[in-house]
Design an enzyme around this catalytic site. Structure first.
Site, PDB file in Angstrom:
ATOM      1  N   LYS A 188       0.848  -1.199   0.000  1.00 23.13           N
ATOM      2  CA  LYS A 188       0.000   0.000   0.000  1.00 23.13           C
ATOM      3  C   LYS A 188       0.884   1.250   0.000  1.00 23.13           C
ATOM      4  CE  LYS A 188      -1.674   2.744   3.009  1.00 23.13           C
ATOM      5  NZ  LYS A 188      -1.554   4.007   2.248  1.00 23.13           N
ATOM      6  N   GLU A 262      10.650   1.216   9.757  1.00 23.50           N
ATOM      7  CA  GLU A 262      11.613   2.254   9.349  1.00 23.50           C
ATOM      8  C   GLU A 262      10.916   3.584   9.602  1.00 23.50           C
ATOM      9  OE1 GLU A 262      14.642   1.806   8.239  1.00 23.50           O
ATOM     10  OE2 GLU A 262      14.730  -0.227   7.467  1.00 23.50           O
ATOM     11  N   CYS A 296      13.893  10.974   5.615  1.00 27.77           N
ATOM     12  CA  CYS A 296      13.938  10.505   7.007  1.00 27.77           C
ATOM     13  C   CYS A 296      15.317  10.688   7.613  1.00 27.77           C
ATOM     14  CB  CYS A 296      13.531   9.046   7.060  1.00 27.77           C
ATOM     15  SG  CYS A 296      14.430   8.059   5.853  1.00 27.77           S
TER      16      CYS A 296
HETATM   17  P1  NAD Z   1       2.863   8.288   7.776  1.00 34.18           P
HETATM   18  O1  NAD Z   1       3.249   7.466   8.939  1.00 34.18           O
HETATM   19  O2  NAD Z   1       1.829   9.328   7.955  1.00 34.18           O
HETATM   20  O3  NAD Z   1       2.336   7.364   6.592  1.00 34.18           O
HETATM   21  C1  NAD Z   1       3.106   6.294   6.088  1.00 34.18           C
HETATM   22  C2  NAD Z   1       2.184   5.267   5.495  1.00 34.18           C
HETATM   23  O4  NAD Z   1       1.387   4.698   6.535  1.00 34.18           O
HETATM   24  C3  NAD Z   1       1.202   5.815   4.478  1.00 34.18           C
HETATM   25  O5  NAD Z   1       1.070   4.873   3.445  1.00 34.18           O
HETATM   26  C4  NAD Z   1      -0.098   5.921   5.273  1.00 34.18           C
HETATM   27  O6  NAD Z   1      -1.256   5.841   4.489  1.00 34.18           O
HETATM   28  C5  NAD Z   1       0.016   4.717   6.194  1.00 34.18           C
HETATM   29  N1  NAD Z   1      -0.758   4.797   7.428  1.00 34.18           N
HETATM   30  C6  NAD Z   1      -1.225   5.894   8.075  1.00 34.18           C
HETATM   31  N2  NAD Z   1      -1.878   5.534   9.196  1.00 34.18           N
HETATM   32  C7  NAD Z   1      -1.810   4.172   9.272  1.00 34.18           C
HETATM   33  C8  NAD Z   1      -2.287   3.208  10.216  1.00 34.18           C
HETATM   34  N3  NAD Z   1      -2.937   3.563  11.308  1.00 34.18           N
HETATM   35  N4  NAD Z   1      -2.018   1.908   9.978  1.00 34.18           N
HETATM   36  C9  NAD Z   1      -1.319   1.520   8.896  1.00 34.18           C
HETATM   37  N5  NAD Z   1      -0.859   2.386   7.963  1.00 34.18           N
HETATM   38  C10 NAD Z   1      -1.106   3.704   8.145  1.00 34.18           C
HETATM   39  O7  NAD Z   1       4.234   8.882   7.216  1.00 34.18           O
HETATM   40  P2  NAD Z   1       4.420   9.851   5.983  1.00 34.18           P
HETATM   41  O8  NAD Z   1       4.005  11.203   6.426  1.00 34.18           O
HETATM   42  O9  NAD Z   1       3.825   9.277   4.742  1.00 34.18           O
HETATM   43  O10 NAD Z   1       5.999   9.773   5.776  1.00 34.18           O
HETATM   44  C11 NAD Z   1       6.866  10.546   6.456  1.00 34.18           C
HETATM   45  C12 NAD Z   1       7.517   9.764   7.583  1.00 34.18           C
HETATM   46  O11 NAD Z   1       8.170   8.599   7.076  1.00 34.18           O
HETATM   47  C13 NAD Z   1       8.601  10.556   8.281  1.00 34.18           C
HETATM   48  O12 NAD Z   1       8.469  10.413   9.670  1.00 34.18           O
HETATM   49  C14 NAD Z   1       9.887   9.895   7.776  1.00 34.18           C
HETATM   50  O13 NAD Z   1      10.974  10.062   8.640  1.00 34.18           O
HETATM   51  C15 NAD Z   1       9.470   8.487   7.629  1.00 34.18           C
HETATM   52  N6  NAD Z   1      10.376   7.754   6.721  1.00 34.18           N
HETATM   53  C16 NAD Z   1      11.260   6.860   7.249  1.00 34.18           C
HETATM   54  C17 NAD Z   1      12.139   6.165   6.416  1.00 34.18           C
HETATM   55  C18 NAD Z   1      13.137   5.188   6.969  1.00 34.18           C
HETATM   56  O14 NAD Z   1      13.709   4.432   6.177  1.00 34.18           O
HETATM   57  N7  NAD Z   1      13.366   5.143   8.261  1.00 34.18           N
HETATM   58  C19 NAD Z   1      12.090   6.379   5.030  1.00 34.18           C
HETATM   59  C20 NAD Z   1      11.172   7.289   4.534  1.00 34.18           C
HETATM   60  C21 NAD Z   1      10.314   7.966   5.388  1.00 34.18           C
END
Ligand code: NAD
Length: 482
Positions: A188, A262, A296
């Site tokens: 997803k 991650e 990130c």
């Molecule tokens: P987010 O957590 O809001 O969303 C990430 C994904 O999770 C999306 O697909 C979203 O639809 C889904 N999601 C949201 N609520 C959910 C739930 N309750 N259950 C399951 N899935 C759910 O994050 P974002 O705003 O899309 O991305 C930014 C974040 O991602 C930042 O904190 C960044 O640091 C992190 N990030 C980490 C890495 C890494 O490798 N550590 C890489 C890229 C981004």
């Protein structure tokens, strides 16, 4: 400070969109076919550089998630788990090659849907995504050599959830090792950037991957939650915010699902007085302004040794003045559009908080594109301390905080004083200093005299609230094996 002649600008050099096909409406990719959602709901995906709609995308409800998991289970039991590794590898190589062939198309769509400069999607995101498929294809028939005497076995069905900052690359990080190990997948993508994952679904269909081995379903948090909670999923791989990571960890507690997380980061980028300053300044720029700071592992906390701090800050401000914020599809653009209106609001909120807490703001004087779209000038804050919220919390935008230090011990303490532990950078002429710091910094990835460099052979992942488990390299394989 240098004075720049603002009379002239580069002539626009937009990437052509003539060869791009984006459908007005996208369905769910389940069992090898695009099928309309049982939920009958669609949502819009927007171009953040214009604020205008690009396409409508299906929202998977619980019934759709269930169909996708069933398709993945059927594919796993009936053929994928029985297929010899060398045969699985052929499919994964095919995906890699098709991705290379269609790289330009994927790069343009990534920039249109996500707002990142075309130079990045063209030179980093798409080639690295293909490289991950090539790399893991090579392991598919060598798992016994990778894990000798351990009889490695696939886990089954992997539920994978990705964020919006590197949409295709994150999908590749997840799908490639899962398939190489013999798992099937339900992926997803993030709701603001679903298009390259849907294009990948088309490509996977063109690669003749057996139906159900990869299923791609779109939707927002509720769709992700339904996937996490589905009883027939064996593993969840999540990349996203720490907040959602914690919700997922709670949701699967007490089940035997495997989990890798991650999550967020707040990387320290440390410049010593013996560093090559001009090179370090480029590294700072690359560390925080690359991809609008939507990274990130962005080097969002800069620590400069006091003796060179004035020089570094002056050179940094000069360099910031030369950055071009503009149309993501223009090859001159350094900083594209902020991914969404909500993310721009978050960044603005943090800028206000920092000012209220007494931090000193500097923003480049560059012009911002007129008309719609979400834009933010490269920003830095001086006069901040460890307790400032902009120093502690992840902003996920082009906002840098700068602190100074005198000794190695002091900077290690300050750098480690964060709930996160994803990445860090060290700039110095002395190898011994690099090794000393890499041992003491609590971060999963540490770059020395460079920043934000990725390679499929190298594991990536965090400590503390940045999550657990590793993606990339051999470590990335073990996350998909019993
Ligand atoms: P987010 O957590 O809001 O969303 C990430 C994904 O999770 C999306 O697909 C979203 O639809 C889904 N999601 C949201 N609520 C959910 C739930 N309750 N259950 C399951 N899935 C759910 O994050 P974002 O705003 O899309 O991305 C930014 C974040 O991602 C930042 O904190 C960044 O640091 C992190 N990030 C980490 C890495 C890494 O490798 N550590 C890489 C890229 C981004």
């Amino acid at each position: 400070m240098l004075k720049f002649n603002t009379e002239w600008t580069y002539a626009p050099a937009p990437e052509s969109t003539d060869h791009i096909r984006i459908d007005p409406e996208y369905q769910l990719f389940i069992g090898g076919q695009f099928v309309p959602p049982k939920s009958k709901i669609y949502f819009d995906t927007l171009n953040p550089a214009t604020g205008k709609k690009i396409s409508s995308v299906a929202e998977a409800g619980k019934k759709d998630v269930d169909l996708a998991v069933k398709a993945a289970r059927k594919a796993y039991e009936s053929y994928w788990k029985k297929m010899p590794g060398k045969e699985r590898a052929k499919y994964i190589y095919r995906i890699a090659r098709l991705l290379q062939e269609r790289a330009r198309e994927f790069a343009v769509i990534e920039s249109m849907d996500g707002g990142k400069p075309i130079r990045e999607s063209r030179d980093i995101d798409i080639p690295l995504a293909a490289a991950h498929f090539f790399y893991y294809a090579g392991w598919a028939d060598k798992l016994d050599y990778a894990f000798p005497n351990q009889k490695p076995k696939a886990l089954g069905v992997a539920g994978q959830i990705t964020p919006w900052n590197f949409p295709l690359l994150m999908a590749a990080w997840k799908i490639a090792p899962a398939l190489a190990c013999g798992n099937t997948v339900v992926l997803k993508p993030a709701e603001t950037t679903p298009l390259t994952a849907l294009k990948l679904a088309e490509l996977i269909r063109d690669a003749d991957l057996p139906p159900g081995v990869v299923n791609i379903i779109t939707g927002a948090g509720a769709t992700g939650a339904a996937l996490v909670e589905h009883p027939d999923v064996d593993k969840i791989a999540f990349t996203g915010s720490t907040q959602v990571g914690k919700i997922i960890q709670h949701a699967i507690a007490g089940t035997d699902k495997k989990l890798t997380l991650e999550l967020g980061g707040k990387a320290a980028n440390i410049i010593f007085e013996d560093a090559t300053i001009d090179q370090a300044v480029e590294g700072i720029i690359n560390g925080i302004y690359f991809n609008q700071g939507h990274v990130c592992c962005a080097g969002s906390r800069l620590f400069v040794q006091e003796s060179v701090s004035k020089t570094v800050i002056r050179k940094l401000k000069d360099r910031m003045e030369t950055l071009i914020v503009g149309d993501p599809l223009d090859k001159n653009t350094d900083i594209g559009a902020i991914n969404s209106k909500e993310q721009l609001q978050t960044i603005r909120k943090y800028i206000k908080i920092a000012k209220r807490e007494g931090a000193e703001l500097y923003q480049s004087s560059c012009s911002l594109p007129r008309g719609g779209g979400y834009w933010c000038r490269p920003t830095l804050f001086t006069n901040v301390s460890q307790s400032n919220r902009v120093v502690q919390e992840e902003i996920f935008g082009p906002v840098l905080t700068i602190q100074t230090f005198r000794t190695v011990e002091e900077v290690i303490k300050k750098a480690n004083n964060t709930p996160y532990g994803l990445s860090a950078g060290v700039w110095t002429d002395k190898g011994a200093k690099i090794f000393n710091l890499t041992k003491q910094l609590r971060a999963g990835v540490i770059w020395a005299n460079t920043f934000n460099k990725f390679d499929p052979t190298s594991p990536f992942g965090g400590y503390k609230e940045s999550g657990f488990g590793r993606e990339g390299g051999l470590h990335g394989l073990s996350a998909y094996l019993k």
